[in-house]
Design a protein around this motif. Structure first.
Motif, short mmCIF file in Angstrom:
data_model
loop_
_atom_site.label_atom_id
_atom_site.label_comp_id
_atom_site.label_asym_id
_atom_site.label_seq_id
_atom_site.Cartn_x
_atom_site.Cartn_y
_atom_site.Cartn_z
N ASP A 26 3.76 55.02 -3.94
CA ASP A 26 3.44 53.47 -3.99
C ASP A 26 2.01 53.29 -4.27
O ASP A 26 1.65 52.40 -5.09
N LYS A 27 1.17 54.06 -3.61
CA LYS A 27 -0.44 53.55 -3.72
C LYS A 27 -0.52 53.90 -5.28
O LYS A 27 -1.42 53.34 -6.15
N ILE B 264 -1.26 62.40 -15.45
CA ILE B 264 0.27 62.27 -15.15
C ILE B 264 0.96 62.08 -16.61
O ILE B 264 0.39 61.71 -17.47
N SER B 265 2.43 62.25 -16.54
CA SER B 265 3.20 61.95 -17.90
C SER B 265 3.38 60.52 -18.13
O SER B 265 3.22 59.75 -17.22
N LYS B 266 3.61 60.25 -19.29
CA LYS B 266 3.98 58.96 -19.71
C LYS B 266 5.10 58.41 -18.97
O LYS B 266 5.34 57.01 -18.70
N ASP C 123 6.70 54.34 -12.56
CA ASP C 123 5.72 53.45 -11.63
C ASP C 123 5.64 52.05 -11.70
O ASP C 123 5.84 51.25 -10.85
N VAL C 124 5.19 51.63 -12.99
CA VAL C 124 5.04 50.31 -13.22
C VAL C 124 6.19 49.37 -13.52
O VAL C 124 6.18 48.51 -13.34
N SER C 125 7.28 50.05 -14.08
CA SER C 125 8.38 49.29 -14.34
C SER C 125 9.35 49.24 -13.28
O SER C 125 9.67 48.20 -13.03
N GLU C 126 9.51 50.28 -12.34
CA GLU C 126 10.65 50.39 -11.39
C GLU C 126 10.07 50.32 -10.08
O GLU C 126 10.31 49.56 -9.35
N ARG C 127 9.18 51.43 -9.67
CA ARG C 127 8.61 51.24 -8.31
C ARG C 127 7.71 50.05 -7.99
O ARG C 127 8.06 49.56 -6.85
#
Length: 87
Positions: free
Chosen positions: A7-8, A33-35, A41-45
C-alpha cells in the motif's frame, strides 16, 4: 523498495508519477520494479486505498498514453538523423 508495504509503495509511486509526470516505464525503472507491478499498484490497489489519488494518477497516465505516438515518432526521427550524421 524491499521491506515496504504494498500500500505504501503504491502511494509513493502515485506521488512520484504526479510530481514528475513520468511514465509507467519511468516509474518502474525508478522504483526498480516491473511495469506491470507499477500499473497494478496505481490502477487497482490505489483505487482501494485512495481513490482521489488514483484519479490524479489516471489523468497523468492518460496524457502519457495520448502523447506516446509523438515520442515514438521523435525517437525514430532522431535515429535516422543520427544514422545520416554517421554515414
Amino acid at each position: 523498495m524491499k521491506g515496504i508495504s504494498i500500500d505504501k509503495r503504491a502511494i509513493e509511486i502515485a506521488h512520484y508519477i504526479i510530481d514528475s509526470k513520468d511514465t509507467v516505464r519511468g516509474a518502474a525503472k525508478k522504483f526498480d520494479i516491473s511495469k506491470s507491478t507499477v500499473h497494478k499498484d496505481v490502477s487497482e490497489r490505489l483505487m482501494k486505498i485512495n481513490p482521489s489519488l488514483a484519479r490524479q494518477v489516471r489523468i497523468i497516465l492518460d496524457e502519457n498514453k495520448a502523447e506516446r505516438h509523438l515520442r515514438g515518432g521523435m525517437a525514430t526521427k532522431m535515429k535516422y538523423i543520427n544514422e545520416k550524421k554517421l554515414s
